[in-house]
Each structure stands twice: as structure tokens, then as C-alpha cells.
Design a protein around this motif. Structure first.
Motif, PDB file in Angstrom:
ATOM      1  N   ALA A 189      12.589  35.351  10.829  1.00  0.00           N
ATOM      2  CA  ALA A 189      12.904  35.017   9.445  1.00  0.00           C
ATOM      3  C   ALA A 189      13.952  35.986   8.925  1.00  0.00           C
ATOM      4  O   ALA A 189      14.266  36.991   9.567  1.00  0.00           O
ATOM      5  N   GLN A 190      14.477  35.675   7.750  1.00  0.00           N
ATOM      6  CA  GLN A 190      15.444  36.539   7.069  1.00  0.00           C
ATOM      7  C   GLN A 190      14.937  36.835   5.666  1.00  0.00           C
ATOM      8  O   GLN A 190      14.525  35.919   4.945  1.00  0.00           O
ATOM      9  N   VAL A 201      16.114  37.510   2.145  1.00  0.00           N
ATOM     10  CA  VAL A 201      17.384  37.292   1.447  1.00  0.00           C
ATOM     11  C   VAL A 201      17.284  37.602  -0.047  1.00  0.00           C
ATOM     12  O   VAL A 201      18.238  37.394  -0.790  1.00  0.00           O
ATOM     13  N   TYR A 210       7.106  33.688  -1.711  1.00  0.00           N
ATOM     14  CA  TYR A 210       8.435  34.178  -1.340  1.00  0.00           C
ATOM     15  C   TYR A 210       9.227  33.113  -0.585  1.00  0.00           C
ATOM     16  O   TYR A 210      10.424  32.946  -0.807  1.00  0.00           O
ATOM     17  N   VAL A 211       8.557  32.390   0.308  1.00  0.00           N
ATOM     18  CA  VAL A 211       9.231  31.320   1.055  1.00  0.00           C
ATOM     19  C   VAL A 211       9.633  30.196   0.101  1.00  0.00           C
ATOM     20  O   VAL A 211      10.769  29.709   0.142  1.00  0.00           O
ATOM     21  N   GLY A 250      12.615  30.898  -1.866  1.00  0.00           N
ATOM     22  CA  GLY A 250      13.831  31.102  -1.085  1.00  0.00           C
ATOM     23  C   GLY A 250      14.162  32.553  -0.824  1.00  0.00           C
ATOM     24  O   GLY A 250      15.276  32.864  -0.390  1.00  0.00           O
ATOM     25  N   LYS A 275      13.615  33.266   4.290  1.00  0.00           N
ATOM     26  CA  LYS A 275      14.071  32.047   4.966  1.00  0.00           C
ATOM     27  C   LYS A 275      13.555  32.081   6.398  1.00  0.00           C
ATOM     28  O   LYS A 275      13.918  32.961   7.177  1.00  0.00           O
ATOM     29  N   GLU A 328      13.309  30.858  10.209  1.00  0.00           N
ATOM     30  CA  GLU A 328      14.195  30.257  11.198  1.00  0.00           C
ATOM     31  C   GLU A 328      13.374  29.330  12.081  1.00  0.00           C
ATOM     32  O   GLU A 328      12.230  29.634  12.398  1.00  0.00           O
ATOM     33  N   ASN A 329      13.940  28.185  12.415  1.00  0.00           N
ATOM     34  CA  ASN A 329      13.204  27.208  13.240  1.00  0.00           C
ATOM     35  C   ASN A 329      13.391  27.435  14.693  1.00  0.00           C
ATOM     36  O   ASN A 329      14.214  27.760  15.299  1.00  0.00           O
TER      37      ASN A 329
END
Length: 70
Positions: A5-6, A8, A60-61, A64, A67, A69-70
């Protein structure tokens, strides 16, 4: 199994009974458990991790700030 994840935006966790601590923006690995999500990251030679309640992680997700990652 960890998911990438990131960070941001402003994502914080509480260290014990102390004040909230902000997790720096950038890549993290997320491991989901029954009640919490553990975020792990590396800053140069320093490794960090924080467990946050699932409700906070999901917020938080949804906002946004994290984020996945898939």
C-alpha cells in the motif's frame, strides 16, 4: 499475507498511552488481523511498524489516505 500500500495523506497511530504519531508518506506493507491492521515500513536503515484498529484503517482507506495496491 502482507499487502502493499501507499500512505498518501495524514495517517496516525497511537504508541501506547502517548500522543498520536504520524506515519510518513510512502510505501508500506499491510497485514490484516481480526481486530487490527499492522503497517510496516522502512526509512533508509530504520524499520517501523504500527498496529491500528481496523475501523481506523478502513476509514483511512475510504478517505483515500491509504491506497491499497492490487
Amino acid at each position: 499475507m502482507a499487502q502493499k500500500a501507499q500512505i498518501v495523506g495524514k495517517v496516525e497511530y497511537r504508541s501506547g498511552d502517548g500522543p498520536n504519531v504520524e506515519i510518513r508518506p510512502g510505501p508500506v506493507e499491510v497485514t490484516i488481523a481480526v481486530n487490527d491492521a499492522t503497517l510496516s515500513w522502512t526509512d533508509e536503515e530504520t524499520h517501523g511498524s504500527a498496529a491500528i484498529p481496523l475501523t481506523d484503517f478502513n476509514r483511512y482507506v475510504a478517505e483515500g489516505l491509504i491506497k491499497l495496491e492490487n
